[in-house]
Design an enzyme around this catalytic site. Structure first.
Site, mmCIF file in Angstrom:
data_model
loop_
_atom_site.group_PDB
_atom_site.id
_atom_site.type_symbol
_atom_site.label_atom_id
_atom_site.label_comp_id
_atom_site.label_asym_id
_atom_site.label_seq_id
_atom_site.Cartn_x
_atom_site.Cartn_y
_atom_site.Cartn_z
ATOM 1 N N GLY A 151 -39.081 4.869 -1.289
ATOM 2 C CA GLY A 151 -39.627 3.693 -0.625
ATOM 3 C C GLY A 151 -40.818 3.148 -1.400
ATOM 4 O O GLY A 151 -40.890 1.964 -1.703
ATOM 5 N N ALA A 152 -41.742 4.051 -1.738
ATOM 6 C CA ALA A 152 -42.951 3.631 -2.433
ATOM 7 C C ALA A 152 -43.671 4.866 -2.946
ATOM 8 O O ALA A 152 -43.350 5.976 -2.542
ATOM 9 C CB ALA A 152 -43.869 2.848 -1.490
ATOM 10 N N GLU A 177 -47.587 6.533 -4.158
ATOM 11 C CA GLU A 177 -49.030 6.382 -3.956
ATOM 12 C C GLU A 177 -49.877 6.608 -5.198
ATOM 13 O O GLU A 177 -51.031 7.026 -5.077
ATOM 14 C CB GLU A 177 -49.465 7.368 -2.866
ATOM 15 N N GLU A 232 -48.904 4.668 2.085
ATOM 16 C CA GLU A 232 -49.258 4.905 0.679
ATOM 17 C C GLU A 232 -50.769 4.765 0.479
ATOM 18 O O GLU A 232 -51.370 5.520 -0.273
ATOM 19 C CB GLU A 232 -48.497 3.952 -0.251
ATOM 20 N N HIS A 292 -52.549 7.885 1.589
ATOM 21 C CA HIS A 292 -52.436 8.990 0.633
ATOM 22 C C HIS A 292 -53.660 9.087 -0.281
ATOM 23 O O HIS A 292 -53.901 10.134 -0.876
ATOM 24 C CB HIS A 292 -51.198 8.797 -0.255
#
Ligand SMILES: [Zn+2]
Length: 883
Positions: A268-269, A271, A305, A308
């Site tokens: 998804g993404a 950090e 994110e 994080h």
């Protein structure tokens, strides 16, 4: 690609690194097929390591060009370099500088790990083990270094050059047409948080002033022309930054925070410090192209994110067994954020639905593993619902056990005690124990024992003694490698509801009140007695889903109806309706299997009618209550001899009955929720649309031609993607001429927009009809589809395998064969995404015998494939393993 089976890595074998890296100076010259990477590592022996040890660096598919130690070229007989590693058997005794030059081909990188290109943009993904595809390095999270990255590229090809940290220099390189940028990140970090980006990108900019008054530049980079669609992501980011200061006292630490959206991304993404890289699906949104659910996901993942930065980056994981240290905790944090931004109740229901449909299923099958696993072969296969979702539930239980203030004390201690370190789960939990003077050693079993605890409750009311007792037993079922389990600490929030619908006071035998309405189980079986109870109450158990367990209680249909109508805890009102529906659905599945008639039930319809017409309830909650358990939910509760066709028939019958018997109330709610107000992606607007579209779907489920016409009208006139997509979704479940007309129209409107086309692919993949498989096969040959793009694969093949119960599980085995063939076609190019697809088979043992045989044959076919990637082999082997 690594095809050999990797050796298992075991938690018990952990030992500190022999060598540490103080600084990393990277000089990267970007080129489409020959990117040159010069890495200068300042190495020093780890004072914690035992004896002088060789330097062993990880690599993956690397080509070594040059190697220098303290400025001198190393003779060929003093090191061993392969594609997968670099060893210096006899390094100097003290610190030294190693200079490594390698070449990489980002255009040929289809795994999307390390340095690769997405639509021409250079980008990186290094978690978990991608940095070793960029240069040789001790690629483990407990080696934390300060990075300085110089990136150069052709200015035309990549006018934007980004790295971690703060920009310290940039400029043109003479008349070469190339330019450079130097980024410096002052915070030591593990290699998995490294990132760099180069490309032609558009940007939107803003700023945020932190609680100590520092101004931080915020930049979101997207494909040129898509800037207007990044506004919601920016808004979410600013809200997340403010929230983390307020809720956890956490302030951002660099001068700049950047997000880059790319279209080819495995996850998804990510950090990366100061430079988050996102799947563009989780950045780009507009009223016309994104649904309410998309907006909510963007808000949650942008926050996740960002959070994080403290839980993952400032304090990272000692090793990958501790993955839940950053993921479970950060999922918990992003859920708290979303709960504060939206409706806490509705968010909780959605999270519990997701937990049950994904994690409980995983926990009940051959891929079950503890929140903190103790062994793995491919760490990429442990980015699971158990690590993320159950990991978040475990953190949430700490809060239930310690209270909000005690929980915050523990978090504060964690941040102060471990900032700048690579920590473990034990150290994390110890902070809560120390801050609250509590012994949490038994609680640690939530991290080490897999399987969903089963909690059985029997109640007894003694009218003469005015006591009410709950006898509660807990069992944790066996899971792979863990045949026997110890009892867990299970905090159960409960209430005893009187006949007037109010909670009775909870007083223990010793006269003390039950604090916060929470009783805590610690033994295999125990009895809780409540005194001064003047009437037989209705027990409301596991309120708010205080513990992630499967709970059964001796509640009658009348008890559930009462709780559905009157429980002061709204979560358990929803739960009571779900329990009523589940009872009926399971009965009807069995009836269908044995050829008996299915029954209708007045209890559930009456309960739904009461909720639908209760104007005090928020629309999003009503929509959640009207959503019946999914086919996957029913299969999970059945547990064995699963026949997806019987489940489908049982569920269709119930939805048909609701649509028919509540028709006028559904039409009225639809009318009331269609207010014509301008679209806003907030919780209130989204809740109204959710209820409206749920009503539409149930009306259509009754088979009414008027409802199909209404759906077609909504599809054509909608001014936002939520309403348009909901109408199309309703139409797609009915074999009517309007369906194909609408699907064709949708394609014509959005064919140039891949993220919207993903919705079109997914909708067709989940049509519960026998010609869907042919439709899906046809779509794999469509020009919009590409096996190289993870979003396309997930939208079409992933949706078919994970969300189309009847067609993936076709009795003739063709659904399994198709998914197995897709895995084989994909696995050499992108083993991670292939392995993820393969997990669709995780519940194969619970199927009825015919389908079980076909699924096993498909699994064995994949297992016997020569040259199977390590990622896929790991999933297949575990799926087939006995016990
Ligand atoms: Zn995460």
């Amino acid at each position: 690609m690594r095809t050999e089976q990797a050796l298992p890595v075991r938690l018990e074998d952990y030992r500190p690194p022999d060598w540490l890296v103080e600084t990393v100076d990277l000089d990267v010259s970007l080129d489409a097929s020959a990117t040159r990477v010069r890495a200068k590592l300042q190495l020093k022996p780890n004072p914690k390591a035992a004896a002088p040890a060789p330097v062993v660096l990880d690599g993956d598919g690397l080509k070594l060009v040059g190697l220098k130690l303290d400025g001198n070229a190393l003779p060929a007989d003093s090191f061993v370099a392969t594609a997968d590693g670099l060893t210096i058997p006899q390094p100097p005794h003290g610190p030294f500088v190693l200079e490594i030059e390698t070449l990489a081909d980002p255009s040929a990188n289809t795994q999307l790990m390390g340095l690769y290109r997405s639509n021409g943009t250079y980008c990186t993904q290094c978690e978990a083990e991608g940095f070793r595809r960029i240069t040789y390095f001790p690629d483990r999270p407990d080696v934390m270094a300060v990075y300085t990255t110089r990136i150069e590229a052709n200015k035309q090809e990549a006018p934007i050059l980004l790295g971690n940290g703060n920009l310290i220099a940039s400029g043109d390189i003479g008349a070469t047409g190339r330019h450079f940028a130097i980024w410096h990140d002052p915070f030591p970090k593990p290699a998995y948080l490294f990132a760099m980006v180069g490309g032609k990108l558009g940007v939107i900019e803003d700023s945020f002033t932190t609680m100590s008054g520092r101004k931080v530049a915020l930049k979101i980079y997207v494909e040129p022309g898509k800037e207007p669609r990044a506004g919601y992501a920016m808004d979410s980011l600013k809200r997340a930054m403010a929230w983390d200061e307020k809720a956890f006292g956490r302030e951002y630490d660099l001068d700049i925070f950047m997000i880059v959206a790319v279209s080819d991304f495995n996850m998804g993404a990510m950090e990366n410090k100061g430079l988050n890289v996102f799947n563009d699906k989780l950045v780009l949104a507009s009223q016309e192209t994104a649904t309410d659910a998309d907006f909510a996901s963007i808000e949650a993942v942008i926050a996740h994110e960002y959070f994080h930065n403290w839980t993952g980056n400032r304090i990272t994981c000692r090793d990958w067994f501790q993955l839940c240290l950053k993921e479970g905790l950060t999922v918990f944090r992003d859920r708290e954020f979303s709960s504060d931004q939206r409706s806490r109740l509705v968010k909780r229901i959605a999270d519990v639905r997701f937990l049950r449909s994904q994690q409980f299923v995983e926990d009940a099958g051959p891929l079950a593993h503890p929140v903190r696993p103790s062994i793995y072969r491919e760490i990429n296969n442990f980015y699971t619902a158990t690590v993320y979702e159950k990991g978040a539930e475990v953190v949430r239980m700490l809060k239930v056990l310690l209270g909000a203030a005690g929980f915050r004390k523990g978090m504060d201690l964690y941040f102060s005690r471990h900032d700048g370190e690579a920590a473990t789960i034990d150290q994390f939990v110890q902070c809560f124990a120390d801050a609250n003077a509590k012994d949490l050693s038994q609680f640690m079993r939530w991290y080490s024992q897999a399987g969903t605890p089963e909690v059985a409750v029997t109640s007894t009311y003694d009218a003469k003694a005015r006591t009410y007792s709950l006898e509660i037993a807990q069992v944790i079922p066996p899971t792979p490698g863990q045949p026997a389990k110890e009892p867990m600490v299970i905090p159960l929030a409960i209430g005893l509801v009187g006949h007037d619908g109010r909670d009775l006071p909870l007083t223990r035998k010793d006269g003390h009140a039950v604090a916060d309405g929470v009783i805590t189980l610690t033994k295999p079986a125990e009895t809780f007695v409540f005194t001064d109870i003047g009437e037989r109450p209705y027990p409301s158990l596991n309120r708010g889903f205080s513990a992630p367990v499967r709970l059964t209680a001796d509640l009658s249909v009348d008890d559930l109806r009462f709780l559905a109508a009157h429980d002061p805890d709204p979560f358990n009102r929803w739960q009571a309706v779900q329990s009523l529906a589940t009872t009926l659905l399971l009965d009807n599945v069995l009836a269908r299997r044995s050829g008996a008639a299915m029954r209708e039930d007045d209890g559930i319809i009456a309960a739904l009618a009461a909720i639908l017409t209760d104007e005090k309830l928020e629309p999003a909650f009503v929509a959640q209550t009207l959503a019946m358990p999914s086919e996957a939910d029913i299969a999970r509760d059945l547990g064995r001899d699963v026949d997806p066709d019987a489940i489908f028939a049982s569920r269709i019958a119930l939805r048909n009955a609701i649509g028919n018997r509540l028709g006028s109330a559904l039409r009225e709610a639809y009318r009331q929720m269609s207010d014509g107000a301008p679209y806003r992606p907030d919780a209130t607007g989204a809740g109204r649309r959710a209820l409206k579209n749920m009503c539409l779907d149930l009306l259509a489920a009754s088979g009414s031609a008027a409802a199909i016409a209404l759906a077609m009208r909504q599809y054509s006139t909608a001014d936002n993607m939520t309403d348009q997509m909901a109408a199309l979704g309703t139409l797609s479940f009915h074999n009517v001429p309007e369906r194909q007309a609408a699907l064709d129209d949708f394609y014509r409107r959005f064919s140039a927009d891949p993220l919207v086309i993903d919705k079109w692919l997914a909708l067709q993949a989940v049509i519960p009809e026998s010609d869907t498989l042919e439709r899906v096969r046809g779509l794999t040959r469509h020009s919009v589809f590409s096996l190289a793009n993870p979003n396309r694969v997930r939208a079409l093949i992933g949706a078919f395998a994970q969300a189309n119960q009847t067609q993936f599980n076709r009795a003739d085995g063709q659904g399994y064969a198709f998914v197995a063939d897709s895995v084989l076609a994909l696995q050499a190019k992108n083993p991670q995404i292939a392995a993820r697809l393969m997990t669709a088979f995780r519940s194969w043992r619970a199927l009825e015998p015919v389908r079980r045989g076909k699924a096993e044959a498909a699994l064995r076919g994949v297992a016997s494939w020569p040259g199977l990637s390590g990622d896929v082999k790991d999933i297949v082997d575990r799926s087939l393993a006995e016990g």
